[in-house]
Motif scaffolding. Structure first.
Motif, short mmCIF file in Angstrom:
data_model
loop_
_atom_site.label_atom_id
_atom_site.label_comp_id
_atom_site.label_asym_id
_atom_site.label_seq_id
_atom_site.Cartn_x
_atom_site.Cartn_y
_atom_site.Cartn_z
N PRO A 84 1.01 -0.36 -0.23
CA PRO A 84 0.17 -0.31 -0.06
C PRO A 84 1.15 1.12 -0.23
O PRO A 84 0.57 1.95 -0.47
CB PRO A 84 -0.89 -0.25 1.23
N THR A 122 2.27 1.82 -3.23
CA THR A 122 1.49 1.19 -4.40
C THR A 122 0.11 2.38 -4.03
O THR A 122 -0.84 1.04 -3.65
CB THR A 122 1.15 -0.34 -5.40
N PRO A 123 -0.82 3.31 -3.96
CA PRO A 123 -1.55 3.27 -3.15
C PRO A 123 -2.87 3.09 -3.56
O PRO A 123 -3.54 2.92 -3.38
CB PRO A 123 -1.63 5.36 -2.34
N LYS A 124 -2.68 3.22 -5.06
CA LYS A 124 -3.34 3.10 -6.30
C LYS A 124 -3.41 1.97 -7.58
O LYS A 124 -1.85 2.64 -7.98
CB LYS A 124 -3.93 4.08 -7.04
N HIS A 127 -3.17 0.31 -11.18
CA HIS A 127 -3.55 0.83 -12.31
C HIS A 127 -3.55 -0.60 -13.27
O HIS A 127 -2.41 -1.07 -13.21
CB HIS A 127 -3.21 2.05 -13.02
N ILE A 183 -9.07 0.89 -12.25
CA ILE A 183 -7.80 1.29 -10.92
C ILE A 183 -8.74 0.62 -9.34
O ILE A 183 -10.26 0.61 -9.51
CB ILE A 183 -8.19 2.48 -10.50
N LEU A 184 -7.29 0.39 -8.97
CA LEU A 184 -7.69 -0.60 -7.66
C LEU A 184 -7.77 0.60 -6.33
O LEU A 184 -6.11 0.28 -5.96
CB LEU A 184 -7.18 -1.80 -7.63
N ASP A 185 -7.78 0.47 -5.24
CA ASP A 185 -8.04 1.45 -3.84
C ASP A 185 -7.03 1.17 -3.23
O ASP A 185 -8.06 0.23 -2.68
CB ASP A 185 -8.86 2.26 -4.28
N SER A 214 -4.82 1.51 -0.85
CA SER A 214 -4.96 2.68 0.29
C SER A 214 -5.84 1.51 1.07
O SER A 214 -6.37 2.26 2.73
CB SER A 214 -4.25 3.79 0.53
N ALA A 215 -6.82 2.14 0.67
CA ALA A 215 -8.51 1.25 1.26
C ALA A 215 -8.10 -0.28 2.09
O ALA A 215 -9.40 -0.46 2.59
CB ALA A 215 -9.54 1.49 0.53
N THR A 252 -12.11 -3.14 -9.07
CA THR A 252 -11.78 -1.69 -9.34
C THR A 252 -13.38 -0.86 -9.71
O THR A 252 -14.28 -0.84 -9.53
CB THR A 252 -11.02 -2.49 -10.74
N THR A 253 -12.23 0.09 -10.33
CA THR A 253 -13.33 0.85 -10.63
C THR A 253 -14.23 0.98 -11.91
O THR A 253 -15.05 1.22 -12.54
CB THR A 253 -12.60 2.94 -11.32
#
Lengths: 261, 261, 261, 261
Positions: A24, A27-29, A31, A36-38, A40-41, A53-54
């Motif tokens: 995390p 690579t907080p996001k 791609h 895109i995968l969050d 940090s969440a 993902t988005t």
């Protein structure tokens, strides 16, 4: 529970070919072409869950095994495979407390697995003549939290290992026959060693040298791994297969003087 | 120095086919067609040396590795090979402290290797429905001094494992698909498992069940081991080869509910 | 001397991956990234010579073997390999004068090899339920000059072959068990047959049906082909390997009534 | 109908391991541990039927294929397998009318297959330095009725073949690199050849020599044959497998002068 931290390794898994090994903090996001995968969440969550993902694609959040880590490292400069490492560590009996000498360090992939297995009381002494290689390997081992189980040495192992009474040895150099004398001096009597060589010529020359130095139980093998596509009513081996990685040569040191052949 | 004791295991080695695994207390004299070896005279000596039979033949006195021990046990009721065990333990990341659930125990060969690797702080929980098998396995594990790292349970693993949050699981039963539910409940989310099955039909049915139960990272593989006869100017693969041992299926538990296929 | 004609096939060869199978009339100029080759200038020349491209690159002008031709055809719709075809034709004893029944025709790759072997006095009777496939195959066989050794039939071979007393049979269909009755009626007593199936499930079902229909000498095999990179002092198997093409099942018809199992 | 004659070869078949290749004139009664079979009573009967021994055991009476015959011959002095021969004859395109040069003759097993394939208009020229080998081979070829398609020569093929413009060549000698010059002179430009060598060292040296002599399309391969035990619900590869027979090296003669490497 194993909660994910900022510095935890995460294996984001979609299928055999689409997998990402990240942290995390780095690579907080993430791609990907699946969206895109969050990342940090995910901190504070448990491994094993699914994340979206988005673009609405579901990815599984796995805790990487040592095999995932080793394969990731290996991709850089070395070709070493779990099938080969598995046979080596079982044949050498590497486990908690083992003291193992290794040359060369390379990217540290083999070193990492050995360190993982010898913890919490063993030690891997790893030699490489190339200081730049060892720098890379050192960082890799540090990131894995295994540094206290590895002693790095930049030295020409053909001139000898400093360690004595080692439980096991691993050779992964181009001219392993040049290191057999050093290995013999470093291993405990009766202790096993393994050498990794891509060519038949290397194996041939190595085995001759090991006989000269009084090693017994000599065996050279290769492992062919084939995937089976196990699907109901349509089971068949995979078309794709790796044809060769390396020959593995095993032997055990004896205490007697070398015998004339 | 590792001195040989009355109860130490000794591997008396002549070549790949002529090797004996004994203890001085059990076998004070070893009768072979190469002559008689005075085993009791080896007590107090160091491993790695050569000993001479009454017929003047030289035999090497080796300290058996865990692989020697496991292969010796395996010869009785199970067919399990170092190549397969090696890939399993590397893929599952079994090491000091691991908590592993296994079914069935069989002769205890796989159990012995797992116990060896999880010491000094881990535990292998091994299930077998057959109490006689477990009695044999228990004795084998005792002789290897690994009893404190194994918990034996005579029970039908299809009905569930009692353990939770296991780090890894190993299935070596004829109907592994019947145990996937139990395995899922017992493994930590994200934890890996391996199953050993001889037939393609078993692998097929197993993989379908693992998908149903939400396992990911599914792979079924087989390993072919071939010996290379590495001899100067005459190197060639061995004529003799084992054609098949088992298919190995790997997967990781996820925490989500099982998905409809 | 074999002079190259306008309609002769030519294998323009650079290395294993860069090879072109052409005819001067169709391809008077061959455009490659190694330059342009004046193919029409080769007419009247002998095979085996070297020709130079406009960029000065040397290419060898070979006479294609039947294997080159078959592999070229195979690339379109079928996956069939010389290793598999070789074992089939040797096990079936296909040679000058043989009368062979085959289903399905596919792209005609296997048909072409069979026709090549049965000439000048034999015949291949090849069935396919799909008329479009057979049109392609017919053109392929014509281009190879083998039409007089092939009889094409658009028909469902599950309903029977029209031929009797065939010397050998080849099955390359998805449901070969449905054709075993037809094959039995068409083959001479004692005659051999071969079936090509990608999956274990097909092989399983096929073998059961062949037993029911009184076939003996049943064997199912697979062939793994591995390249050896034979280079002085650096010999090793290739990394790249095809993991699976098909299972080959062989058997011989008996004259007795089918036996209950 | 193919009626069995006094001099016809018969394959008496029980299963893969229990099979006898005989002729009524030589073996009027076949004594087996399954009872005695009255072979002379089979004369005039058709192949494919079942016959009963004095102990009531049923045996199938098959017409041997060329593969049965070749394997029978091969058992004496050579190790050559259908898998290898199949790939060789397909890669070399051996068929009716082919003119093939071969060395050494050995027991004539390969010779027999080649002769079978080149009939009725081709010829196999086979060389062996050992006249006693050729005598055995000659008798074998005679018994198979293939003599008119084989020309035997007792000569050292390293000194040259007498034939020119050969369509294909087969090398099965211990030092094939010594015969490459002879082979080059004997083959038609563009014609293919195959060499059979057990060791990696031989393949290495051979390939180097073939490059020197201007051969192209060089490939060295090995074939691994594995049996599948296809049984309903219990399908698995066989445990028993041959690990190695030989490396096969293929190449094609070019007409140009040998190129410096």
């Amino acid at each position: 529970m194993d909660a994910i931290g900022e510095d935890s390794f995460i294996l984001v898994y979609r299928d055999r070919r689409r997998r990402w090994l990240i942290r995390p903090r780095d690579t907080p996001k993430l791609h990907t072409h699946l969206g895109i995968l969050d990342v940090s969440a995910l901190v504070g969550k448990e491994y094993g869950a699914t994340a979206t993902t988005t673009l609405g694609d579901e990815l599984v959040i796995l805790r990487p095994t040592i095999e995932d880590m080793v394969m990731k490292l290996a991709r850089r400069t070395q070709v070493i495979y779990p099938k080969d490492l598995g046979l080596i560590v079982v044949n050498l009996g590497v486990h908690a407390g083992s003291r193992v000498v290794e040359t060369g360090t390379g990217s540290g992939a083999t070193t990492a697995l050995l360190a993982y297995l010898v913890q919490p009381t063993g030690m891997v002494y790893t030699y490489d003549i190339n200081p730049e290689f060892q720098d890379v390997a050192k960082k890799n081992i540090e990131r894995l939290g295994l540094s206290q189980f590895v002693t790095f040495k930049v030295a020409d192992s053909r001139l000898g290992f400093e360690e004595r009474q080692m439980d096991a040895g691993v050779l992964d150099v181009g001219d392993p026959w040049e290191v057999i004398g050093s290995m013999r001096a470093s291993l405990k009597p009766s202790a096993p060693m393994a050498a990794i060589t891509p060519t038949t010529n290397q194996a041939e020359r190595l085995v001759a040298k090991m006989k000269e130095e009084g090693f017994v139980g000599l065996e050279t093998v290769e492992l062919l791994l084939r995937h089976l596509e196990a699907r109901v009513g349509m089971t068949r081996p995979s078309n794709i297969m790796v044809g060769h990685t390396a020959y593995l040569t095993f032997g055990r040191r004896t205490s007697g003087m070398p015998q004339p052949l």
